[in-house]
Design an enzyme around this catalytic site. Structure first.
Site, PDB file in Angstrom:
ATOM      1  CD  GLU A   1      -2.931  -1.148   2.334  1.00 23.51           C
ATOM      2  OE1 GLU A   1      -2.872  -0.234   3.168  1.00 23.51           O
ATOM      3  OE2 GLU A   1      -3.780  -2.054   2.382  1.00 23.51           O
TER       4      GLU A   1
ATOM      5  CD  GLU B   1      -3.512  -5.767   3.725  1.00 25.79           C
ATOM      6  OE1 GLU B   1      -4.350  -4.951   4.171  1.00 25.79           O
ATOM      7  OE2 GLU B   1      -2.288  -5.600   3.791  1.00 25.79           O
TER       8      GLU B   1
END
Ligand code: IFM
Length: 437
Positions: free
Chosen positions: A164, A347
């Site tokens: 991320e 995720e």
């Protein structure tokens, strides 16, 4: 639940600082999160990751939980300050020894190790030299990737360079709610470019060690435009460029999109070729869509975020929107066509206030409903032709949720932090049965 293609990878994810603890053990150096968590007012409950889930000492018990779950893969991250305590120099053997033990334990349990190299815990010494604002950090990252691959490259089944990078740029350097706590707003663009450059250099370093396949884990949030004016449309486009395209267009050879804050002076000749090095898998982290409308006059931002009505909400107050995952996967497919490598959802998960009952059981029907919806959304995307080859639940364990400290529980396994007792929740049994089927 419909059938998934043979070989589909089912897994769970964690990250080093959120679970390991043992932050001063065996020569680990300090990271920016050790520093940040100690600053008054940064973490809602005043906690740090000093102990977290004590996974460093309990990894064998946690590997047994993975084996019981029957997952084919476990995504963990490697703490850079264990491998290079000051972010430079030779590999620190004791730090790598830990991951060596973990990886061997996973393989013995029949679980594929999936390793992320950077999940936000930059060595503090590199931050002191400018962190990701400093171009040199990209070169340091490639060096660290090389050292790690030299030790683990023969056994890790998927390498993920960055986790991320959008969140690390925006929360860590744009608005300062994550480490290192800088508030640069759109002047944070060098952090985007240097992370991506570091990614590209790390891909080359991994491949030179024949450590592959290689991926990056990006966070995406489909934009729901609120309002129907031209200004609302422009705001939605600006947010989409920043969150969903800034870290993907250049990776897939498109160059940077027209995103707010982009500073061409930071991009040197040849950089775009380096960071577009082919990857084998695109990791997709998805939690929720984002409502966007035009900003009020005088706002420093070209968009305004608005809460989305009509969805159930998690304990984080995030909307539960499995349709957003299907939409996102289809959008990636439409947007990038043949340039899109196979996707793995690296995720997907939710926080709820899970409390053991009088018998010590933890029943979490909302998490089961959440996962059921999101797994079905992935299946719909596959049926529509999107190449999705894996799905990882965030997270195996309840853990230290960054600025939220211990107040948000994302695990399939409940952790009682004072005793470190692990109790599989009902979602653990549900996911185990799904994986078995
Ligand atoms: O806990 C985080 C993780 O570290 C990165 N992705 C989102 C999760 C939930 O906030």
């Amino acid at each position: 639940m419909p059938d998934f293609p043979a070989g589909f990878r089912w897994g769970v994810s964690t990250s080093a600082y959120q679970i390991e603890g043992a932050t001063t053990v065996d020569g680990r150096g300090p990271s920016i999160w050790d520093t940040f968590a100690r600053e008054p007012g940064r973490i809602v409950d005043g906690s740090t990751g000093d102990e977290a889930c004590d996974h460093y000492h309990r990894h064998a018990e946690d590997t047994a939980l993975l084996a019981g779950l029957g997952v084919s893969a476990y995504r963990f991250s490697i703490a850079w300050p264990r491998v290079q305590p000051t972010g430079a120099g030779p590999a620190h053997a004791a730090g790598l020894d830990f991951y060596d033990r973990l990886v061997d334990g996973l393989l013995a349990a029949g679980v594929d190790p999936v390793a992320t190299l950077f999940h936000w815990d930059l060595p503090q010494a590199l931050e002191d030299a400018g962190g990701w604002l400093n171009r040199d950090t990209a070169a340091r990252f490639a060096e660290y990737a090389d050292l790690t691959a030299a030790r683990l490259g023969d056994r890790v089944k998927l390498w993920i360079t960055l986790n991320e990078p959008f969140i690390h740029m925006s929360l860590g350097h744009g608005i300062g709610t994550h480490a290192p706590g800088r508030m640069l707003l759109f002047d944070a663009f060098p952090v985007a470019h240097h992370q991506l450059l570091g990614h590209g250099l790390a891909v080359a370093a991994l491949r030179a060690r024949t450590a592959s396949p290689v991926a990056i884990a990006n966070n995406y949030s489909p934009v729901r435009q609120v309002g129907d004016t031209d200004a609302d449309r422009a705001a939605a486009q600006a947010y989409d460029a920043l969150h969903n395209r800034l870290f993907t267009d250049p990776l897939l050879g498109r160059g940077y999109p027209d995103a707010p804050g982009l500073d061409p002076a930071v991009i040197h000749d040849g950089d775009l070729d380096v960071l577009a090095a082919p990857i084998d898998v695109l990791g997709v982290n998805y939690y929720n869509p984002t409502g966007i409308r035009a900003p009020e006059e005088g706002s420093p931002l070209p968009f305004e975020m608005v809460p989305l009505d009509g969805y159930p909400r998690t304990a984080f107050d995030w909307p539960v929107a499995p349709d957003g995952l299907r939409e996102l996967l289809l959008q990636l497919h439409d947007r990038y066509g043949d340039a899109l490598p196979p996707i793995q959802v690296t995720e997907s998960g939710c926080a709820y206030d899970d409390v053991p009952d009088a018998q010590g059981r933890v029943d979490d029907p909302e998490r089961i409903a959440y996962l059921d919806g999101h797994v079905r959304a992935v299946h719909e995307a596959i049926t529509a032709g999107v190449p999705v080859t894996g799905y990882f639940v965030w997270s195996l364990l309840d853990n230290w949720e960054w600025a939220e400290g211990f107040t948000k529980r994302f695990g399939l396994v409940h952790v009682d932090y004072p005793t470190q007792r692990r109790t599989p929740k009902s979602s653990y049994a549900w996911f185990r049965d799904l994986v078995r089927r």
